[in-house]
Write a protein that holds these residues in place. Structure first.
Motif, PDB file in Angstrom:
ATOM      1  N   LYS A 122      -1.476  12.004  -8.153  1.00  0.00           N
ATOM      2  CA  LYS A 122      -2.492  11.573  -7.205  1.00  0.00           C
ATOM      3  C   LYS A 122      -2.212  10.156  -6.721  1.00  0.00           C
ATOM      4  CE  LYS A 122      -7.359  10.884  -6.484  1.00  0.00           C
ATOM      5  NZ  LYS A 122      -8.575  10.426  -7.089  1.00  0.00           N
ATOM      6  N   VAL A 123      -1.913  10.055  -5.441  1.00  0.00           N
ATOM      7  CA  VAL A 123      -1.735   8.738  -4.833  1.00  0.00           C
ATOM      8  C   VAL A 123      -3.118   8.112  -4.684  1.00  0.00           C
ATOM      9  CG1 VAL A 123      -0.992   7.492  -2.772  1.00  0.00           C
ATOM     10  CG2 VAL A 123       0.331   9.441  -3.576  1.00  0.00           C
ATOM     11  N   GLN A 124      -3.284   6.907  -5.194  1.00  0.00           N
ATOM     12  CA  GLN A 124      -4.566   6.209  -5.088  1.00  0.00           C
ATOM     13  C   GLN A 124      -4.624   5.379  -3.814  1.00  0.00           C
ATOM     14  OE1 GLN A 124      -5.513   2.653  -5.818  1.00  0.00           O
ATOM     15  NE2 GLN A 124      -7.689   3.105  -5.869  1.00  0.00           N
ATOM     16  N   HIS A 125      -3.494   4.743  -3.475  1.00  0.00           N
ATOM     17  CA  HIS A 125      -3.456   3.945  -2.244  1.00  0.00           C
ATOM     18  C   HIS A 125      -2.021   3.746  -1.772  1.00  0.00           C
ATOM     19  CE1 HIS A 125      -2.714   0.735  -5.204  1.00  0.00           C
ATOM     20  NE2 HIS A 125      -2.139   0.074  -4.217  1.00  0.00           N
ATOM     21  N   LYS A 157     -10.603   3.740   3.710  1.00  0.00           N
ATOM     22  CA  LYS A 157     -10.390   5.096   3.210  1.00  0.00           C
ATOM     23  C   LYS A 157      -9.650   5.913   4.262  1.00  0.00           C
ATOM     24  CE  LYS A 157     -12.272   5.885  -0.830  1.00  0.00           C
ATOM     25  NZ  LYS A 157     -11.400   6.223  -1.928  1.00  0.00           N
ATOM     26  N   CYS A 183      -7.332   8.913  -0.055  1.00  0.00           N
ATOM     27  CA  CYS A 183      -6.431   7.796  -0.342  1.00  0.00           C
ATOM     28  C   CYS A 183      -6.939   6.551   0.379  1.00  0.00           C
ATOM     29  CB  CYS A 183      -5.028   8.183   0.152  1.00  0.00           C
ATOM     30  SG  CYS A 183      -3.738   7.005  -0.179  1.00  0.00           S
ATOM     31  N   GLU A 184      -6.534   5.387  -0.084  1.00  0.00           N
ATOM     32  CA  GLU A 184      -6.863   4.141   0.610  1.00  0.00           C
ATOM     33  C   GLU A 184      -5.622   3.563   1.280  1.00  0.00           C
ATOM     34  OE1 GLU A 184      -8.474   1.301  -2.156  1.00  0.00           O
ATOM     35  OE2 GLU A 184     -10.480   2.138  -2.014  1.00  0.00           O
ATOM     36  N   ILE A 217       3.543   2.266  -3.069  1.00  0.00           N
ATOM     37  CA  ILE A 217       2.668   3.416  -3.229  1.00  0.00           C
ATOM     38  C   ILE A 217       1.995   3.228  -4.580  1.00  0.00           C
ATOM     39  CG2 ILE A 217       2.516   5.926  -3.379  1.00  0.00           C
ATOM     40  CD1 ILE A 217       5.135   6.002  -1.730  1.00  0.00           C
TER      41      ILE A 217
END
Length: 154
Positions: free
Chosen positions: A9-12, A67, A71-72, A99
């Motif tokens: 899971k990419v957070q930002h 947002k 993702c951010e 990333i």
């Protein structure tokens, strides 16, 4: 203990910019955003203390985020002091810097980097147990991998 990192899971996505105000204005004009860090503000500047290339360092960065689905988009303007963001900006200009993924164990991520021959570019730990670290820039586009641990009370 070293194990495998979780990249599920990419957070930002972190983008380094020269002028965060101009970047926000451009992106919001396109419909990205809103950029909002609370209290009616679009940016905040935060001081960090940590390491850069394994040596003690302190720096300030101006940050904003918006947002984008789950993702951010994180905009980062190096404001003061030697830092990985400034090194990237000077070397390759504005653009994708890192990333970001969440972790519960920064030491595990450092061990995973080391085990795989990847250096730690920069690291900052917060008093509340949180913090972040960037891998050395990758041979794939000079992009770093960030692992961020959310501290208590955040």
């Amino acid at each position: 203990m070293a194990g495998k990192s979780d990249f599920s899971k990419v957070q930002h996505v972190g983008v380094v910019v020269k002028d965060i105000g101009k970047a926000i204005a451009f992106l919001e004009k396109l419909g990205v955003g809103p950029f909002d860090v609370g209290g009616g503000k679009k940016t905040f500047t935060i001081p960090f203390k940590g390491e850069l290339h394994g040596k003690p360092a302190s720096w300030k960065t101006t940050i904003s985020f918006a947002k984008m689905g789950g993702c951010e988009l994180e905009l980062l303007e190096p404001t003061e002091g030697a830092q990985a963001l400034k090194e990237s900006l000077d070397k390759t200009g504005e653009g994708l810097h890192h990333i970001g993924f969440l972790t519960d164990d920064m030491d595990k991520e450092i061990a995973n980097f080391k085990k795989n021959g990847i250096g730690t570019w920069t690291i900052a730990r917060e008093d509340n147990g949180g913090g972040f670290l960037y891998s050395d820039p990758s041979p794939v586009g000079g992009i770093a991998i960030e692992f961020r641990k959310i501290g208590k009370g955040k």
